[in-house]
Write an enzyme that holds these catalytic residues in place. Structure first.
Site, short mmCIF file in Angstrom:
data_model
loop_
_atom_site.label_atom_id
_atom_site.label_comp_id
_atom_site.label_asym_id
_atom_site.label_seq_id
_atom_site.Cartn_x
_atom_site.Cartn_y
_atom_site.Cartn_z
CE LYS A 113 -3.74 -2.40 2.19
NZ LYS A 113 -3.27 -3.62 2.82
CE LYS A 192 -8.83 -17.38 -1.50
NZ LYS A 192 -9.08 -16.44 -0.56
CE LYS A 195 -15.33 -11.32 4.28
NZ LYS A 195 -15.20 -12.71 4.70
#
Ligand code: ADP
Ligand code: TRP
Length: 322
Positions: A113, A192, A195
């Site tokens: 990040k 896969k 969420k």
């Protein structure tokens, strides 16, 4: 007796992939008489990303209800919310002061990040130190985690051993247990199940919604009469994980024989899920609608966890002169 400890992210309602890939295998491990399992909901870590209070509360409850519904024995083992044993924050502060900056700057969870540093909060940067505190605070021997957490475990060991080197034996060095063979459960689109891909099967919803969810599985558009290839079908991919050998062999024959539509296969998968998870779904509904029951199980774990945590923390305090 080995002390197994792991943290569970409370990032939303657990789906079929979480159950089969993480929750059920961890519960199996906890059933071994030689193990004592400490499973906690990493709700302090979740603050690095989730800021909404109600979302956090709902996530914690649905994760806790799912673990208990799947059969985690909270009396034999320890089940608690990380935030309810604040000793972990004190230990994390101490460990921060023994953690070299470059070690954290090198963590994948941060580096991934770091092109947009303005979006990185200090909590995300020191995430691995809080994780080390989670583990060291409870004298854990074995920490089952996914491959993505391997580096964090190495950091926990490094932090613990440099502390031990300076002050004498204080912390137990934890071993990571990384199961390379864990199944990846495919989602409604064949990728896969996750969420973040919006392709989950949520078993904890009403029959009607669950059926609709199963009917959303993506297939090709071969007509009913045509024979079909089970090995390239997303419905079969899930069915074969859940079904018995005979059920799977029968389903294969249905596909290959023709006159069997994807609607039939989806209906069979839906019925199999309902049958296999009847007890788990019923228990989940019970706990999610009886939050005080859930709270009392968590609180019992939290008071036992706090006792252990405080004794380890005292050991650390006395070593460093507090
Ligand atoms: P998600 O990808 O839905 O956000 P998490 O990253 O919160 O799920 O995963 C929680 C646990 O469930 C992890 O141990 C992870 O390895 C496991 N898990 C998640 N999705 C799957 C899947 N499709 N198959 C197997 N295990 C999974
Ligand atoms: N970081 C872990 C994950 O994302 C969760 C976690 C927090 C954890 N503290 C831990 C796992 C301590 C093992 C031990 O999955």
């Amino acid at each position: 007796m080995a002390r197994i400890l792991t943290g569970i992210q409370s990032s939303g309602k657990p789906h079929l992939g979480n159950l089969l890939g993480a929750i059920i295998p961890a519960i199996e491990l906890s059933k071994n008489e030689k193990n004592e399992s400490f499973f906690f909901i990493a709700d302090l870590h979740s603050l690095t990303t989730i800021k909404d209070a109600q979302t956090r509360i709902d996530n914690i409850h649905s994760v806790a209800a799912a673990w208990i519904a799947c059969g985690f024995d909270t009396e034999k083992n320890l089940f608690y919310r990380q935030s309810k044993v604040p000793a972990v924050c004190e230990l994390a502060w101490y460990l921060n002061c023994y953690t070299p900056f470059p070690m954290l700057a090198n963590a994948h969870s941060f580096k991934d990040k770091s092109e947009k540093l303005a979006d990185v909060n200090a909590g995300l940067f020191t995430y691995p130190v809080l994780m080390a505190a989670d583990i060291l605070l409870y004298d854990a021997n074995t920490v089952p985690v996914g491959k993505d957490q391997k580096q964090h475990l190495e950091m926990a060991r490094d932090i613990a051993s440099s502390f031990n080197h300076q002050y004498g034996d204080t912390f137990i060095l934890p071993d990571a247990k990384i199961d390379e063979n864990i199944m990846t459960i495919p989602g409604t689109d064949g990728q896969k199940m996750s969420k973040s891909y919006g392709n989950t099967i949520d078993i904890f919803q009403t029959d009607k919604k669950l059926r609709k969810n199963v009917m959303q599985i993506i297939t090709d558009s071969k007509p009913l009469e045509e024979p079909k290839d089970p090995d390239t079908c997303n419905v079969f991919a899930i069915y074969k994980i859940l079904g018995s050998d005979t059920q799977v062999a029968d389903m294969r024959n249905n596909y290959e024989g023709g006159n069997y539509g994807y609607g039939h296969a989806k209906q069979a998968l839906y019925e199999l899920i309902v049958e296999k998870f009847a007890d788990v779904r019923e228990k989940y509904d019970f706990y999610i609608n009886n939050i005080p029951e859930l709270e009392s199980k968590l609180q019992a774990g939290e008071s036992r966890a706090a006792e252990i945590a405080n004794s380890v923390l005292n050991r650390v305090r006395s070593k460093i002169g507090y």
